[in-house]
Write an enzyme that holds these catalytic residues in place. Structure first.
Site, PDB file in Angstrom:
ATOM      1  N   GLU A 181      -0.438   3.030   3.617  1.00 50.24           N
ATOM      2  CA  GLU A 181      -1.660   2.395   4.144  1.00 50.24           C
ATOM      3  C   GLU A 181      -1.352   1.370   5.247  1.00 50.24           C
ATOM      4  O   GLU A 181      -1.994   0.319   5.316  1.00 50.24           O
ATOM      5  CB  GLU A 181      -2.453   1.742   3.000  1.00 50.24           C
ATOM      6  CG  GLU A 181      -2.982   2.755   1.994  1.00 50.24           C
ATOM      7  CD  GLU A 181      -3.877   2.138   0.927  1.00 50.24           C
ATOM      8  OE1 GLU A 181      -3.731   0.931   0.654  1.00 50.24           O
ATOM      9  OE2 GLU A 181      -4.724   2.856   0.385  1.00 50.24           O
ATOM     10  N   GLU A 250      -5.512   9.735  -1.914  1.00 48.98           N
ATOM     11  CA  GLU A 250      -6.088   8.876  -2.948  1.00 48.98           C
ATOM     12  C   GLU A 250      -7.603   9.044  -2.994  1.00 48.98           C
ATOM     13  O   GLU A 250      -8.315   8.510  -2.148  1.00 48.98           O
ATOM     14  CB  GLU A 250      -5.747   7.389  -2.714  1.00 48.98           C
ATOM     15  CG  GLU A 250      -4.286   7.043  -2.911  1.00 48.98           C
ATOM     16  CD  GLU A 250      -4.032   5.540  -2.872  1.00 48.98           C
ATOM     17  OE1 GLU A 250      -5.012   4.757  -2.947  1.00 48.98           O
ATOM     18  OE2 GLU A 250      -2.856   5.153  -2.760  1.00 48.98           O
TER      19      GLU A 250
END
Length: 824
Positions: A181, A250
């Site tokens: 991320e 995710e």
């Protein structure tokens, strides 16, 4: 391509085959290809340190039974390298054992090395010794950091290679991840951030693992990396490189629990909707974060203020039970997607926009057609005509028609079992009366009165720099001399402490004057208390307490923790404010508690025998409590109820079950008994537990327990009452079905237990939800007797929801359903 052996798995009506030895993994713009076959890949995150090795086989088996192809896990740097060049891969940290368990259950693995993981894990997975290295800057083009990151990443890769676990070696690891991320924070690092990102890609490629590397949530990923999506919904995501497949690393199945927060729930309907939309829009790989969340044992919870439970409202709950209906509703979707794999990954795609957020996507391959009917309108059902046939698609749902003619699945129509979980009193002994407690104080007199500690500095030091994450607790000790002529002397003297710790306890001359913590998740606050000083030397002792180090955000490692000052004494003289700044005083520091140093939680510690059995103190700060108990009967998961305690840490047989803080309650507003799955989800929607303790139940894995006598040790920091503590088990109380006509209702109890009673049964238009069903305006007369005959005394039962089984329901122009509540 190399020849291939296959493992074929039966799931319901469908079969799918998984290569037992993958030898080639590649990708194009349509899909991940494994040994020449384009795949629809369904994965679920299970973190090995948040469970125990004894739980791994069952968790992975349930994931496989739920229709998953792969298990995804992070690798936790701070857990494996707690001290520089000192490694730990034992017990629940045995990464290779976990990966081999995944392989042995016939599933692929996705290895997210990071090694920054976020994950609501302490310090995002970074070891704090890394922060304390001279000249280091984390997650940027800094040679000190990059050398350490490369060393750990190479260590993990070499370990995995030595066991031949990468697909290129005939193993089952098909995807690896570097960084995590970074797109959320890269702008904070400027050009150095882009240089670091490029270095990450080059370093990863140099390790030659032979499988694709991904970078999640990183739109600017180098061409050699596949950039992927994280979030609630990823149907509109497009990879940077048109030759990269559309991957979702995710899919958040719920949300994490924090101290002082409510419980977040994401419905089965909305998760399924998001998955179906993703594959309708060309997705090829989808991973649930989390599929099993587990428990933040020890001091692993990050944050700050992240609770010990990491249940995440995942398809498998914290204790390893199926979270129904989420697990079952998604399983049905997975089976259907697998049956359509070839057409989804090879077919021509055509999407027709019907307006009002309604679309139909058709996939055509070798004479086979499969269709998705999507309705993204959050309020209005859609009536559409397609190829001459009429269809109704409920609001915020996707219908799947494997032959483009008959609807087989709709994300808003849940036909699978709903389980109402209950806590059952331990039948091994009469609790809580059988829990006999002994106690001992946390000996702090030499700390708060004599200021004994090994570290001295003429300044306030940041907690990470001193404690090095060896303990939640750091003592700050100083003194101030006051005589009767001192301007600070008087009745209105106040101690004012600016803290970036998470909890603060203040003492003057050995007397506790107050405690404070943040109620809104923000770690900085000011403690301000009136104090009574004496003439001469006054001892000021401050105990700073952390509850998980910051794990997320740009340059989160630079956020200071502890007492960063100023620390001031203030008073008034002739209406003039007087300030005495103590920040540059001589400060003495001591890390941790005496009880931690003596390992009072460990029954084998030589210091663990001197306990008091008389006059058990209640609501007394800094107190250790100990009791013994028998293991609860049966095989159901075990929990301990710590209601009555305030804040501290708990151990069973010397193994930490995590921090506790039952006195920290969620606020009163925002909860509802009902939840509308329609419309965009976030973690503030569909919340429960308003006004209640954030967590009172704490997981005790069965593997922590011994036959015979077991020991529970509690350290109570703020003052609590252990007399209410008791052990219980978690199991299915009621199994409910609410299936639409034409589907099959399946009910089961876990652990081999049988259905003892049918509390409700109605085929017609029953109303309400599991636990509160009511008869509607019409039903088949013999609904109850038919279900009783089919289910009572059985571990599981199934019956078609149809008039062929139940006879006429006398329902006109009503969509009929079969609702059942069975008692386990």
């Amino acid at each position: 391509m190399t020849s291939l052996r296959f493992l074929c798995v039966s799931l319901g009506l469908f079969y799918f085959c998984l290569s037992s030895l993958a030898t080639d993994v590649s990708y194009d713009g349509r899909a991940i290809t494994i040994d020449g076959e384009r795949r629809v890949l369904l994965s679920g995150s299970i973190h090995y340190p948040r469970s125990t090795p004894e739980m791994w086989p069952e968790l992975i088996r349930k994931a496989k039974e739920g229709g998953l192809d792969a298990i995804e896990t992070y690798v936790f740097w701070n857990a494996h390298e707690p001290h520089r060049r000192q490694y730990d891969f034992t017990g629940h940290l045995d990464l290779l054992r976990f990966l081999k368990t995944v392989r042995d259950e016939g599933l692929y693995a996705v290895l997210r090395i990071g090694p920054y993981v976020c994950a609501e894990w302490n310090y995002g997975g970074f070891p704090v010794w890394l922060h304390n290295m001279p000249g280091v800057e984390l997650r940027t083009a800094n040679s000190v950091f990059m050398n350490e990151m490369q060393n750990f990443t190479s260590l993990i890769v070499d370990m995995v290679k030595d066991e031949k676990l990468f697909a290129s070696q005939g193993g089952h690891i098909i995807i690896a991840q570097i960084e995590n991320e970074y797109g959320n924070v890269i702008s904070s690092y400027g050009d150095a951030g882009k240089a670091y990102l490029d270095w990450c890609a080059n370093m990863a490629e140099s390790l030659d693992v032979g499988v694709p590397w991904v970078m999640c949530q990183e739109p600017d990923a180098p061409q050699s990396m596949i950039n992927t999506c994280n979030g609630w919904y990823c149907d509109s995501f497009t990879p940077k490189n048109p030759n990269s497949p559309k991957m979702w690393t995710e899919n958040w199945t719920g949300w994490f629990k924090g101290w002082g927060t409510k419980d977040a729930h994401r419905t089965a309907e909305d998760v399924a909707y998001a998955v179906a939309r993703f594959f309708q829009s060309g997705g090829t790989f989808q991973n649930y974060y989390m599929y099993h969340g587990g428990t933040n044992f020890g001091r692993t919870a990050g944050g700050p203020y992240i609770a010990t439970s990491y249940d995440y409202d995942a398809p498998i709950d914290e204790y390893g039970n199926l979270n129904q209906p989420k697990w079952g509703h998604l399983k049905e979707l997975h089976l259907l997607l697998k049956s359509m794999e070839k057409v989804l990954t090879n077919g021509d795609v055509n999407t027709t926009d019907f307006g009002n957020s309604v679309s139909v996507t058709a996939f055509d391959f070798n004479g086979t057609s499969s269709c998705f009917f999507g309705n993204a309108n959050s309020t209005a059902d859609a009536n559409i005509t397609f190829q001459g046939n009429q269809y109704v698609v409920p609001a915020w749902s996707v219908s799947i028609l494997p032959d483009c003619k008959k609807e087989v699945y709709n994300t808003a129509r849940v036909n699978t079992q709903t389980s109402l979980m209950v806590k059952k009193v331990d039948e091994a002994e009469n609790e809580p009366m059988s829990l006999n407690w002994v106690w001992r104080p946390e000996h702090i007199k030499d700390t708060i009165l004599q200021a004994k500690g090994p570290i001295v500095a003429k300044q306030l030091l940041e907690q990470k720099a001193v404690a090095n994450d060896a303990s939640d607790y750091l003592w700050y000790m100083s003194s101030v001399d006051v005589d009767e002529n001192d301007l600070i002397w008087g009745e209105g003297t106040t101690l004012r402490v600016n803290s970036s710790g998470h909890v603060l306890h203040a003492y003057i001359n050995g007397k506790h004057i107050g405690s404070q913590w943040s109620n809104d998740g923000i770690s900085s606050f000011v403690l301000e208390k009136q104090v009574k000083l004496k003439h001469g030397t006054n001892q000021i002792t401050l105990l700073s307490v952390t509850l998980g180090l910051k794990n997320f955000g740009p340059k989160f490692d630079l956020i200071q923790t502890g007492i960063v000052g100023p620390v001031e004494l203030t008073g008034k003289k002739d209406d003039e404010k007087i300030i005495k700044d103590l920040s540059s005083n001589k400060w003495v520091y001591k890390v941790g508690l005496h009880g931690e140093e003596m390992e009072l939680y460990n029954v084998e510690s030589r210091h663990a025998s001197r306990w008091n059995s008389e006059e058990l103190p209640i609501n007394k700060m800094m107190t250790w409590y100990k009791t013994t108990f028998k293991p609860p009967l049966g095989t159901d998961p075990v929990v301990v109820n710590l209601e009555g305690m305030n804040k501290g840490h708990a151990w069973v047989n010397g193994q930490s079950i995590g921090r506790f803080w039952p006195s920290f309650r969620a606020d009163e507003d925002g909860c509802s008994d009902t939840c509308d799955y329609r419309g965009q989800y976030d973690n503030t929607k569909c919340v429960t537990n308003c006004g209640q303790p954030s967590q009172i139940w704490y997981h005790v894995p069965r593997s922590f327990l011994r036959d015979g006598t077991n020991t529970l040790v509690l350290f109570e920091e703020m003052g609590g009452n252990p007399s209410l503590v008791n052990f219980q088990t978690v199991t299915v109380g009621s199994a409910c079905g609410n299936s639409y006509e034409g589907s099959t209702l399946e009910l089961s109890c876990q652990g081999g237990r049988t259905i003892s009673e049918i509390r409700f049964a109605s085929f017609g238009d029953p109303q309400g939800t599991c636990g509160s069903f009511e008869k509607g305006t019409c039903e088949a007369d013999n609904s109850l007797s038919i279900i009783q005959k089919a289910c009572i005394g059985k571990v599981s039962c199934s019956i078609d929801a149809s008039e062929a089984n139940f006879g006429s329901s006398n329902c006109e122009n009503i969509t009929k359903r079969l609702a059942v509540e069975a008692v386990c």
